[in-house]
Scaffold this motif. Structure first.
Motif, PDB file in Angstrom:
ATOM      1  N   GLN A  34      29.380  13.504 -16.230  1.00 18.19           N
ATOM      2  CA  GLN A  34      27.904  13.466 -16.099  1.00 18.19           C
ATOM      3  C   GLN A  34      27.371  14.711 -15.389  1.00 18.19           C
ATOM      4  N   PHE A  35      26.052  14.856 -15.428  1.00 18.21           N
ATOM      5  CA  PHE A  35      25.426  16.017 -14.777  1.00 18.21           C
ATOM      6  C   PHE A  35      24.368  15.557 -13.786  1.00 18.21           C
ATOM      7  N   VAL A  36      23.905  16.519 -12.973  1.00 17.67           N
ATOM      8  CA  VAL A  36      22.782  16.250 -12.062  1.00 17.67           C
ATOM      9  C   VAL A  36      21.686  17.266 -12.336  1.00 17.67           C
ATOM     10  N   VAL A  44      13.524  23.147 -11.463  1.00 10.20           N
ATOM     11  CA  VAL A  44      14.504  22.089 -11.766  1.00 10.20           C
ATOM     12  C   VAL A  44      15.444  22.568 -12.880  1.00 10.20           C
ATOM     13  N   ARG A  45      16.738  22.424 -12.663  1.00 10.37           N
ATOM     14  CA  ARG A  45      17.714  22.740 -13.713  1.00 10.37           C
ATOM     15  C   ARG A  45      18.844  21.701 -13.665  1.00 10.37           C
ATOM     16  N   SER A  46      19.550  21.564 -14.807  1.00 14.14           N
ATOM     17  CA  SER A  46      20.643  20.595 -14.917  1.00 14.14           C
ATOM     18  C   SER A  46      21.987  21.296 -14.762  1.00 14.14           C
ATOM     19  N   TYR A  47      22.931  20.631 -14.080  1.00 14.20           N
ATOM     20  CA  TYR A  47      24.283  21.179 -13.961  1.00 14.20           C
ATOM     21  C   TYR A  47      25.315  20.053 -14.019  1.00 14.20           C
ATOM     22  N   SER A  48      26.362  20.281 -14.801  1.00 12.29           N
ATOM     23  CA  SER A  48      27.453  19.298 -14.882  1.00 12.29           C
ATOM     24  C   SER A  48      28.161  19.219 -13.536  1.00 12.29           C
ATOM     25  N   ILE A  49      28.568  18.027 -13.186  1.00  7.45           N
ATOM     26  CA  ILE A  49      29.339  17.850 -11.948  1.00  7.45           C
ATOM     27  C   ILE A  49      30.766  18.301 -12.256  1.00  7.45           C
ATOM     28  N   LEU A  61      29.459  22.237  -8.233  1.00  5.92           N
ATOM     29  CA  LEU A  61      28.895  22.720  -9.492  1.00  5.92           C
ATOM     30  C   LEU A  61      29.538  24.071  -9.773  1.00  5.92           C
ATOM     31  N   LEU A  62      29.681  24.378 -11.064  1.00  6.28           N
ATOM     32  CA  LEU A  62      30.291  25.643 -11.482  1.00  6.28           C
ATOM     33  C   LEU A  62      29.200  26.360 -12.273  1.00  6.28           C
ATOM     34  N   ILE A  63      28.635  27.412 -11.667  1.00  6.56           N
ATOM     35  CA  ILE A  63      27.406  27.978 -12.260  1.00  6.56           C
ATOM     36  C   ILE A  63      27.589  29.464 -12.549  1.00  6.56           C
ATOM     37  N   VAL A  64      27.148  29.875 -13.732  1.00  7.07           N
ATOM     38  CA  VAL A  64      27.226  31.286 -14.113  1.00  7.07           C
ATOM     39  C   VAL A  64      25.860  31.940 -13.898  1.00  7.07           C
ATOM     40  N   LYS A  65      25.893  33.166 -13.390  1.00  3.72           N
ATOM     41  CA  LYS A  65      24.637  33.894 -13.169  1.00  3.72           C
ATOM     42  C   LYS A  65      24.139  34.489 -14.489  1.00  3.72           C
ATOM     43  N   LEU A  66      22.888  34.185 -14.822  1.00  2.05           N
ATOM     44  CA  LEU A  66      22.285  34.758 -16.037  1.00  2.05           C
ATOM     45  C   LEU A  66      21.239  35.772 -15.610  1.00  2.05           C
ATOM     46  N   ASP A  67      21.329  37.001 -16.156  1.00  3.97           N
ATOM     47  CA  ASP A  67      20.314  38.016 -15.813  1.00  3.97           C
ATOM     48  C   ASP A  67      18.942  37.513 -16.207  1.00  3.97           C
ATOM     49  N   GLY A  68      18.010  37.592 -15.298  1.00  4.24           N
ATOM     50  CA  GLY A  68      16.644  37.153 -15.609  1.00  4.24           C
ATOM     51  C   GLY A  68      16.460  35.653 -15.486  1.00  4.24           C
ATOM     52  N   GLY A  69      17.526  34.930 -15.130  1.00  4.37           N
ATOM     53  CA  GLY A  69      17.439  33.469 -14.984  1.00  4.37           C
ATOM     54  C   GLY A  69      16.897  33.107 -13.602  1.00  4.37           C
ATOM     55  N   LYS A  70      15.884  32.278 -13.572  1.00  6.32           N
ATOM     56  CA  LYS A  70      15.196  31.997 -12.297  1.00  6.32           C
ATOM     57  C   LYS A  70      16.085  31.245 -11.300  1.00  6.32           C
ATOM     58  N   GLY A 110      33.213  29.284 -21.013  1.00  4.55           N
ATOM     59  CA  GLY A 110      32.599  29.561 -19.712  1.00  4.55           C
ATOM     60  C   GLY A 110      32.452  28.320 -18.850  1.00  4.55           C
ATOM     61  N   THR A 111      31.234  28.176 -18.268  1.00  5.28           N
ATOM     62  CA  THR A 111      31.037  27.043 -17.346  1.00  5.28           C
ATOM     63  C   THR A 111      30.980  25.697 -18.076  1.00  5.28           C
ATOM     64  N   GLY A 112      31.089  25.721 -19.379  1.00  8.46           N
ATOM     65  CA  GLY A 112      31.249  24.479 -20.153  1.00  8.46           C
ATOM     66  C   GLY A 112      32.513  23.732 -19.737  1.00  8.46           C
ATOM     67  N   LEU A 113      33.366  24.410 -18.952  1.00  6.11           N
ATOM     68  CA  LEU A 113      34.558  23.754 -18.408  1.00  6.11           C
ATOM     69  C   LEU A 113      34.190  22.647 -17.419  1.00  6.11           C
ATOM     70  N   ALA A 114      33.008  22.772 -16.802  1.00  5.01           N
ATOM     71  CA  ALA A 114      32.667  21.918 -15.645  1.00  5.01           C
ATOM     72  C   ALA A 114      32.890  20.414 -15.868  1.00  5.01           C
ATOM     73  N   PRO A 115      32.309  19.800 -16.905  1.00  5.08           N
ATOM     74  CA  PRO A 115      32.502  18.342 -17.027  1.00  5.08           C
ATOM     75  C   PRO A 115      33.959  17.968 -17.275  1.00  5.08           C
ATOM     76  N   LEU A 225      28.636  15.900 -27.755  1.00  7.09           N
ATOM     77  CA  LEU A 225      28.090  17.225 -27.401  1.00  7.09           C
ATOM     78  C   LEU A 225      27.418  17.225 -26.036  1.00  7.09           C
ATOM     79  N   GLU A 226      27.614  18.306 -25.289  1.00 10.95           N
ATOM     80  CA  GLU A 226      26.812  18.573 -24.092  1.00 10.95           C
ATOM     81  C   GLU A 226      26.356  20.032 -24.236  1.00 10.95           C
ATOM     82  N   ILE A 227      25.076  20.194 -24.522  1.00 14.68           N
ATOM     83  CA  ILE A 227      24.566  21.542 -24.830  1.00 14.68           C
ATOM     84  C   ILE A 227      23.826  22.091 -23.614  1.00 14.68           C
ATOM     85  N   TYR A 228      24.226  23.270 -23.147  1.00 11.04           N
ATOM     86  CA  TYR A 228      23.632  23.841 -21.935  1.00 11.04           C
ATOM     87  C   TYR A 228      22.290  24.528 -22.206  1.00 11.04           C
ATOM     88  N   GLY A 229      22.077  25.016 -23.404  1.00  7.41           N
ATOM     89  CA  GLY A 229      20.776  25.671 -23.657  1.00  7.41           C
ATOM     90  C   GLY A 229      20.961  26.798 -24.651  1.00  7.41           C
TER      91      GLY A 229
HETATM   92  C1  LIG Z   1      23.112  18.923 -19.349  1.00  6.40           C
HETATM   93  C2  LIG Z   1      23.217  20.354 -18.888  1.00  6.40           C
HETATM   94  C3  LIG Z   1      24.259  20.732 -18.052  1.00  6.40           C
HETATM   95  C4  LIG Z   1      24.370  22.057 -17.632  1.00  6.40           C
HETATM   96  N1  LIG Z   1      25.419  22.411 -16.848  1.00  6.40           N
HETATM   97  C5  LIG Z   1      25.594  23.692 -16.470  1.00  6.40           C
HETATM   98  C6  LIG Z   1      26.732  24.078 -15.687  1.00  6.40           C
HETATM   99  O1  LIG Z   1      27.568  23.254 -15.304  1.00  6.40           O
HETATM  100  N2  LIG Z   1      26.848  25.380 -15.355  1.00  6.40           N
HETATM  101  C7  LIG Z   1      25.937  26.331 -15.748  1.00  6.40           C
HETATM  102  O2  LIG Z   1      26.120  27.506 -15.409  1.00  6.40           O
HETATM  103  N3  LIG Z   1      24.839  25.984 -16.504  1.00  6.40           N
HETATM  104  C8  LIG Z   1      24.650  24.700 -16.848  1.00  6.40           C
HETATM  105  N4  LIG Z   1      23.536  24.340 -17.579  1.00  6.40           N
HETATM  106  C9  LIG Z   1      22.475  25.357 -17.831  1.00  6.40           C
HETATM  107  C10 LIG Z   1      21.471  25.348 -16.666  1.00  6.40           C
HETATM  108  O3  LIG Z   1      20.738  24.129 -16.676  1.00  6.40           O
HETATM  109  C11 LIG Z   1      20.440  26.478 -16.741  1.00  6.40           C
HETATM  110  O4  LIG Z   1      19.838  26.485 -18.015  1.00  6.40           O
HETATM  111  C12 LIG Z   1      21.031  27.856 -16.471  1.00  6.40           C
HETATM  112  O5  LIG Z   1      21.631  27.882 -15.170  1.00  6.40           O
HETATM  113  C13 LIG Z   1      19.944  28.930 -16.548  1.00  6.40           C
HETATM  114  O6  LIG Z   1      18.946  28.640 -15.620  1.00  6.40           O
HETATM  115  P1  LIG Z   1      18.076  29.803 -15.005  1.00  6.40           P
HETATM  116  O7  LIG Z   1      16.924  29.195 -14.282  1.00  6.40           O
HETATM  117  O8  LIG Z   1      18.932  30.756 -14.222  1.00  6.40           O
HETATM  118  O9  LIG Z   1      17.570  30.584 -16.286  1.00  6.40           O
HETATM  119  P2  LIG Z   1      16.103  30.486 -16.946  1.00  6.40           P
HETATM  120  O10 LIG Z   1      15.114  31.121 -16.038  1.00  6.40           O
HETATM  121  O11 LIG Z   1      15.857  29.099 -17.368  1.00  6.40           O
HETATM  122  O12 LIG Z   1      16.352  31.413 -18.163  1.00  6.40           O
HETATM  123  C14 LIG Z   1      17.144  30.978 -19.275  1.00  6.40           C
HETATM  124  C15 LIG Z   1      17.507  32.178 -20.130  1.00  6.40           C
HETATM  125  O13 LIG Z   1      16.409  32.966 -20.445  1.00  6.40           O
HETATM  126  C16 LIG Z   1      16.639  34.298 -20.008  1.00  6.40           C
HETATM  127  N5  LIG Z   1      15.434  34.823 -19.376  1.00  6.40           N
HETATM  128  C17 LIG Z   1      14.769  34.269 -18.358  1.00  6.40           C
HETATM  129  N6  LIG Z   1      13.714  35.044 -18.020  1.00  6.40           N
HETATM  130  C18 LIG Z   1      13.744  36.089 -18.881  1.00  6.40           C
HETATM  131  C19 LIG Z   1      12.930  37.231 -19.058  1.00  6.40           C
HETATM  132  N7  LIG Z   1      11.850  37.465 -18.272  1.00  6.40           N
HETATM  133  N8  LIG Z   1      13.249  38.089 -20.035  1.00  6.40           N
HETATM  134  C20 LIG Z   1      14.316  37.882 -20.816  1.00  6.40           C
HETATM  135  N9  LIG Z   1      15.121  36.821 -20.700  1.00  6.40           N
HETATM  136  C21 LIG Z   1      14.834  35.951 -19.755  1.00  6.40           C
HETATM  137  C22 LIG Z   1      17.719  34.227 -18.950  1.00  6.40           C
HETATM  138  O14 LIG Z   1      18.487  35.409 -18.928  1.00  6.40           O
HETATM  139  C23 LIG Z   1      18.514  33.109 -19.422  1.00  6.40           C
HETATM  140  O15 LIG Z   1      19.429  33.545 -20.385  1.00  6.40           O
HETATM  141  C24 LIG Z   1      23.408  23.023 -18.027  1.00  6.40           C
HETATM  142  C25 LIG Z   1      22.346  22.620 -18.857  1.00  6.40           C
HETATM  143  C26 LIG Z   1      22.256  21.322 -19.284  1.00  6.40           C
HETATM  144  C27 LIG Z   1      21.105  20.933 -20.183  1.00  6.40           C
END
Ligand SMILES: Cc1cc2nc3c(=O)[nH]c(=O)nc-3n(C[C@H](O)[C@H](O)[C@H](O)COP(=O)(O)OP(=O)(O)OC[C@H]3O[C@@H](n4cnc5c(N)ncnc54)[C@H](O)[C@@H]3O)c2cc1C
Length: 229
Positions: A34-36, A44-49, A61-70, A110-115, A225-229
Protein backbone atom coordinates in the motif's frame (compact mmCIF):
# COMPACT_ATOMS: atom_id res chain seq x y z
CA UNK A 1 -8.07 11.78 7.83
CA UNK A 2 -4.65 13.40 8.10
CA UNK A 3 -2.33 12.14 10.85
CA UNK A 4 0.64 14.07 12.22
CA UNK A 5 4.04 12.50 11.63
CA UNK A 6 7.73 13.30 11.92
CA UNK A 7 10.38 12.90 9.27
CA UNK A 8 12.78 11.07 11.54
CA UNK A 9 15.68 10.30 9.19
CA UNK A 10 16.92 10.81 5.63
CA UNK A 11 19.27 8.19 4.19
CA UNK A 12 20.99 8.55 0.83
CA UNK A 13 20.45 5.30 -1.12
CA UNK A 14 21.91 6.59 -4.42
CA UNK A 15 22.62 10.13 -5.70
CA UNK A 16 19.05 10.61 -6.87
CA UNK A 17 17.07 8.19 -4.70
CA UNK A 18 16.86 8.66 -0.96
CA UNK A 19 15.06 6.88 1.86
CA UNK A 20 12.81 9.04 4.02
CA UNK A 21 11.96 7.52 7.39
CA UNK A 22 8.60 8.63 8.77
CA UNK A 23 7.25 8.13 12.25
CA UNK A 24 3.47 8.61 12.56
CA UNK A 25 2.21 10.12 15.79
CA UNK A 26 -0.38 7.36 16.25
CA UNK A 27 -0.31 3.63 15.54
CA UNK A 28 -0.15 2.88 11.84
CA UNK A 29 -1.20 -0.42 10.28
CA UNK A 30 -0.87 -1.14 6.57
CA UNK A 31 -0.88 -4.05 4.16
CA UNK A 32 2.46 -4.50 2.36
CA UNK A 33 2.18 -2.92 -1.11
CA UNK A 34 0.00 0.00 0.00
CA UNK A 35 0.92 3.67 -0.24
CA UNK A 36 0.48 6.84 1.81
CA UNK A 37 -0.16 10.41 0.89
CA UNK A 38 2.11 12.97 2.48
CA UNK A 39 1.30 16.63 2.93
CA UNK A 40 3.98 19.27 3.38
CA UNK A 41 3.09 22.98 3.10
CA UNK A 42 -0.25 22.05 1.46
CA UNK A 43 1.52 20.02 -1.24
CA UNK A 44 0.18 16.45 -1.39
CA UNK A 45 1.86 13.50 -3.12
CA UNK A 46 1.54 9.70 -2.92
CA UNK A 47 4.39 7.34 -2.02
CA UNK A 48 4.50 3.55 -1.67
CA UNK A 49 5.49 2.31 1.76
CA UNK A 50 8.90 0.76 1.14
CA UNK A 51 9.39 -0.99 4.48
CA UNK A 52 8.22 -0.91 8.09
CA UNK A 53 10.22 -1.11 11.27
CA UNK A 54 7.95 -2.31 14.07
CA UNK A 55 10.60 -1.71 16.76
CA UNK A 56 10.53 2.04 16.13
CA UNK A 57 7.03 2.15 14.59
CA UNK A 58 8.33 3.94 11.50
CA UNK A 59 8.07 3.34 7.80
CA UNK A 60 10.39 4.18 4.97
CA UNK A 61 9.69 5.82 1.62
CA UNK A 62 12.01 5.41 -1.36
CA UNK A 63 11.83 8.61 -3.39
CA UNK A 64 13.58 9.71 -6.57
CA UNK A 65 14.35 13.38 -7.18
CA UNK A 66 12.69 14.74 -10.32
CA UNK A 67 14.06 17.97 -11.81
CA UNK A 68 11.37 20.61 -11.56
CA UNK A 69 9.29 18.42 -9.23
CA UNK A 70 7.80 20.44 -6.39
CA UNK A 71 7.65 17.80 -3.64
CA UNK A 72 10.90 16.07 -4.51
CA UNK A 73 12.84 19.34 -4.68
CA UNK A 74 11.45 20.22 -1.26
CA UNK A 75 12.39 16.80 0.14
CA UNK A 76 15.88 16.76 -1.35
CA UNK A 77 16.77 20.40 -0.80
CA UNK A 78 14.96 21.70 2.29
CA UNK A 79 13.67 18.79 4.38
CA UNK A 80 15.60 17.70 7.46
CA UNK A 81 15.25 15.12 10.21
CA UNK A 82 12.80 16.33 12.83
CA UNK A 83 10.51 18.11 10.35
CA UNK A 84 6.78 17.67 10.85
CA UNK A 85 4.42 16.58 8.08
CA UNK A 86 1.02 14.98 7.71
CA UNK A 87 0.16 11.60 6.26
CA UNK A 88 -3.04 10.01 5.01
CA UNK A 89 -3.51 6.29 4.54
CA UNK A 90 -2.73 3.53 4.12
CA UNK A 91 -4.31 3.52 0.66
CA UNK A 92 -4.45 1.24 -2.37
CA UNK A 93 -5.10 -2.33 -3.39
CA UNK A 94 -1.65 -3.26 -4.72
CA UNK A 95 -1.36 -6.11 -2.24
CA UNK A 96 -1.07 -9.87 -2.28
CA UNK A 97 -4.26 -11.95 -2.08
CA UNK A 98 -5.07 -13.87 1.10
CA UNK A 99 -4.12 -17.09 -0.66
CA UNK A 100 -1.41 -17.16 -3.30
CA UNK A 101 -2.34 -19.76 -5.90
CA UNK A 102 0.28 -19.37 -8.64
CA UNK A 103 3.68 -17.81 -9.31
CA UNK A 104 4.20 -14.11 -8.71
CA UNK A 105 6.10 -11.81 -11.05
CA UNK A 106 7.03 -8.41 -9.66
CA UNK A 107 8.13 -6.06 -12.43
CA UNK A 108 9.42 -2.57 -11.69
CA UNK A 109 11.83 0.18 -12.59
CA UNK A 110 13.51 2.65 -10.22
CA UNK A 111 11.52 3.51 -7.11
CA UNK A 112 8.79 1.18 -8.38
CA UNK A 113 10.74 -1.27 -6.20
CA UNK A 114 9.20 0.31 -3.09
CA UNK A 115 5.98 -1.72 -2.66
CA UNK A 116 7.79 -4.98 -3.51
CA UNK A 117 10.36 -4.24 -0.82
CA UNK A 118 7.67 -4.12 1.83
CA UNK A 119 5.90 -7.16 0.37
CA UNK A 120 9.17 -9.16 0.40
CA UNK A 121 9.95 -7.97 3.92
CA UNK A 122 6.56 -9.28 5.08
CA UNK A 123 6.81 -12.76 3.51
CA UNK A 124 9.21 -14.32 6.07
CA UNK A 125 7.72 -12.26 8.92
CA UNK A 126 4.18 -13.46 8.20
CA UNK A 127 5.25 -16.90 7.06
CA UNK A 128 3.29 -16.35 3.83
CA UNK A 129 2.75 -19.51 1.83
CA UNK A 130 3.69 -18.93 -1.81
CA UNK A 131 4.93 -20.51 -5.04
CA UNK A 132 7.78 -19.05 -7.12
CA UNK A 133 8.38 -15.31 -6.87
CA UNK A 134 10.40 -13.33 -9.40
CA UNK A 135 11.46 -9.70 -8.96
CA UNK A 136 12.54 -8.03 -12.19
CA UNK A 137 14.07 -4.66 -11.34
CA UNK A 138 15.17 -2.32 -14.13
CA UNK A 139 17.46 0.68 -13.82
CA UNK A 140 20.19 2.41 -15.79
CA UNK A 141 23.57 1.70 -14.20
CA UNK A 142 25.08 -0.26 -11.33
CA UNK A 143 25.15 2.91 -9.22
CA UNK A 144 21.37 3.25 -9.62
CA UNK A 145 20.54 -0.21 -8.25
CA UNK A 146 18.35 0.16 -5.15
CA UNK A 147 18.58 -2.02 -2.02
CA UNK A 148 20.77 -4.60 -3.77
CA UNK A 149 22.18 -6.24 -0.65
CA UNK A 150 18.71 -6.59 0.78
CA UNK A 151 17.36 -8.19 -2.41
CA UNK A 152 20.35 -10.57 -2.58
CA UNK A 153 19.69 -11.53 1.04
CA UNK A 154 16.02 -12.23 0.25
CA UNK A 155 17.20 -14.66 -2.45
CA UNK A 156 18.75 -16.69 0.36
CA UNK A 157 16.03 -16.27 2.98
CA UNK A 158 12.85 -16.52 0.85
CA UNK A 159 12.27 -19.93 -0.70
CA UNK A 160 11.86 -19.94 -4.51
CA UNK A 161 12.51 -16.19 -4.75
CA UNK A 162 14.59 -15.02 -7.73
CA UNK A 163 15.92 -11.48 -8.05
CA UNK A 164 16.70 -10.29 -11.60
CA UNK A 165 18.25 -6.81 -11.75
CA UNK A 166 18.61 -5.51 -15.33
CA UNK A 167 20.65 -2.51 -16.49
CA UNK A 168 19.70 -0.48 -19.57
CA UNK A 169 22.82 1.72 -19.85
CA UNK A 170 25.77 -0.27 -18.58
CA UNK A 171 27.33 -3.62 -19.34
CA UNK A 172 27.99 -5.79 -16.28
CA UNK A 173 27.99 -9.43 -15.30
CA UNK A 174 24.19 -9.42 -14.86
CA UNK A 175 21.30 -8.90 -17.27
CA UNK A 176 21.25 -5.91 -19.63
CA UNK A 177 18.49 -4.25 -21.65
CA UNK A 178 14.96 -3.55 -20.49
CA UNK A 179 12.71 -5.36 -18.05
CA UNK A 180 10.45 -6.46 -20.90
CA UNK A 181 12.92 -9.03 -22.31
CA UNK A 182 13.20 -10.62 -18.88
CA UNK A 183 9.53 -11.40 -18.19
CA UNK A 184 8.91 -12.28 -21.84
CA UNK A 185 11.74 -14.85 -21.62
CA UNK A 186 10.12 -16.42 -18.59
CA UNK A 187 6.72 -16.46 -20.30
CA UNK A 188 8.04 -17.86 -23.59
CA UNK A 189 10.15 -20.53 -21.86
CA UNK A 190 7.03 -21.74 -20.05
CA UNK A 191 8.66 -21.59 -16.64
CA UNK A 192 5.70 -19.85 -14.98
CA UNK A 193 2.72 -21.60 -13.45
CA UNK A 194 -0.55 -19.68 -13.30
CA UNK A 195 1.29 -16.37 -12.85
CA UNK A 196 0.00 -13.07 -11.52
CA UNK A 197 1.96 -10.03 -12.64
CA UNK A 198 2.46 -6.98 -10.44
CA UNK A 199 3.73 -3.92 -12.33
CA UNK A 200 4.92 -0.78 -10.55
CA UNK A 201 6.59 2.42 -11.72
CA UNK A 202 6.18 5.14 -14.31
CA UNK A 203 3.43 5.03 -16.90
CA UNK A 204 5.42 4.20 -20.07
CA UNK A 205 7.01 1.03 -18.69
CA UNK A 206 3.69 -0.16 -17.27
CA UNK A 207 1.77 0.53 -20.47
CA UNK A 208 4.27 -1.44 -22.53
CA UNK A 209 4.44 -4.34 -20.08
CA UNK A 210 0.67 -4.58 -19.79
CA UNK A 211 0.32 -4.60 -23.58
CA UNK A 212 3.02 -7.28 -23.95
CA UNK A 213 1.37 -9.48 -21.34
CA UNK A 214 -2.08 -9.07 -22.88
CA UNK A 215 -0.57 -10.03 -26.25
CA UNK A 216 0.80 -13.17 -24.60
CA UNK A 217 -2.78 -14.04 -23.66
CA UNK A 218 -2.88 -13.05 -19.99
CA UNK A 219 -6.15 -11.76 -18.61
CA UNK A 220 -6.29 -8.22 -17.12
CA UNK A 221 -7.30 -9.75 -13.79
CA UNK A 222 -3.87 -11.36 -13.59
CA UNK A 223 -2.06 -8.05 -14.22
CA UNK A 224 -2.03 -5.70 -11.22
CA UNK A 225 -0.86 -2.13 -11.69
CA UNK A 226 0.52 0.65 -9.51
CA UNK A 227 1.20 3.65 -11.74
CA UNK A 228 3.34 6.47 -10.34
CA UNK A 229 2.49 9.09 -12.96
C1 LIG B 1 0.23 5.41 -5.83
C2 LIG B 1 1.52 6.16 -6.07
C3 LIG B 1 2.68 5.78 -5.42
C4 LIG B 1 3.87 6.46 -5.65
N1 LIG B 1 5.00 6.04 -5.03
C5 LIG B 1 6.18 6.63 -5.28
C6 LIG B 1 7.39 6.15 -4.66
O1 LIG B 1 7.38 5.21 -3.87
N2 LIG B 1 8.54 6.79 -4.96
C7 LIG B 1 8.59 7.85 -5.83
O2 LIG B 1 9.69 8.38 -6.06
N3 LIG B 1 7.45 8.33 -6.44
C8 LIG B 1 6.27 7.75 -6.16
N4 LIG B 1 5.11 8.24 -6.74
C9 LIG B 1 5.18 9.51 -7.53
C10 LIG B 1 4.98 10.71 -6.59
O3 LIG B 1 3.65 10.72 -6.10
C11 LIG B 1 5.21 12.06 -7.27
O4 LIG B 1 4.44 12.13 -8.45
C12 LIG B 1 6.67 12.33 -7.62
O5 LIG B 1 7.47 12.29 -6.43
C13 LIG B 1 6.82 13.70 -8.28
O6 LIG B 1 6.34 14.68 -7.42
P1 LIG B 1 6.91 16.15 -7.50
O7 LIG B 1 6.04 17.04 -6.68
O8 LIG B 1 8.38 16.17 -7.17
O9 LIG B 1 6.78 16.50 -9.03
P2 LIG B 1 5.64 17.43 -9.70
O10 LIG B 1 5.85 18.84 -9.28
O11 LIG B 1 4.32 16.83 -9.45
O12 LIG B 1 6.07 17.26 -11.18
C14 LIG B 1 5.83 16.04 -11.89
C15 LIG B 1 6.65 16.03 -13.17
O13 LIG B 1 6.50 17.19 -13.91
C16 LIG B 1 7.77 17.79 -14.12
N5 LIG B 1 7.68 19.23 -13.91
C17 LIG B 1 7.22 19.85 -12.82
N6 LIG B 1 7.31 21.19 -12.98
C18 LIG B 1 7.82 21.37 -14.22
C19 LIG B 1 8.15 22.52 -14.98
N7 LIG B 1 7.96 23.77 -14.49
N8 LIG B 1 8.64 22.34 -16.21
C20 LIG B 1 8.84 21.12 -16.70
N9 LIG B 1 8.55 19.99 -16.04
C21 LIG B 1 8.05 20.13 -14.83
C22 LIG B 1 8.69 17.23 -13.06
O14 LIG B 1 10.02 17.18 -13.52
C23 LIG B 1 8.16 15.89 -12.88
O15 LIG B 1 8.69 15.03 -13.85
C24 LIG B 1 3.91 7.57 -6.54
C25 LIG B 1 2.72 7.96 -7.18
C26 LIG B 1 1.55 7.27 -6.96
C27 LIG B 1 0.30 7.72 -7.68
Amino acid sequence: MWIKATLSNIIKETDLTWKFVIKPESKFAFKPGQFVQIKINDLVRSYSIASYNSAIESFELLIVKLDGGKMTEHLFENAKAGDELEIKGPLGKFILPEEIEGDLLFICTGTGLAPFRSILQSIPLQNTSHKKIYLIFGTRTKNDILCQDEMNAYEKSIKDFKYIPVLSREKWDGETGYVHDQYLNLVKNNVLENPTFYLCGWRDMIKEARLNLKEQGFDSKKIKLEIYG
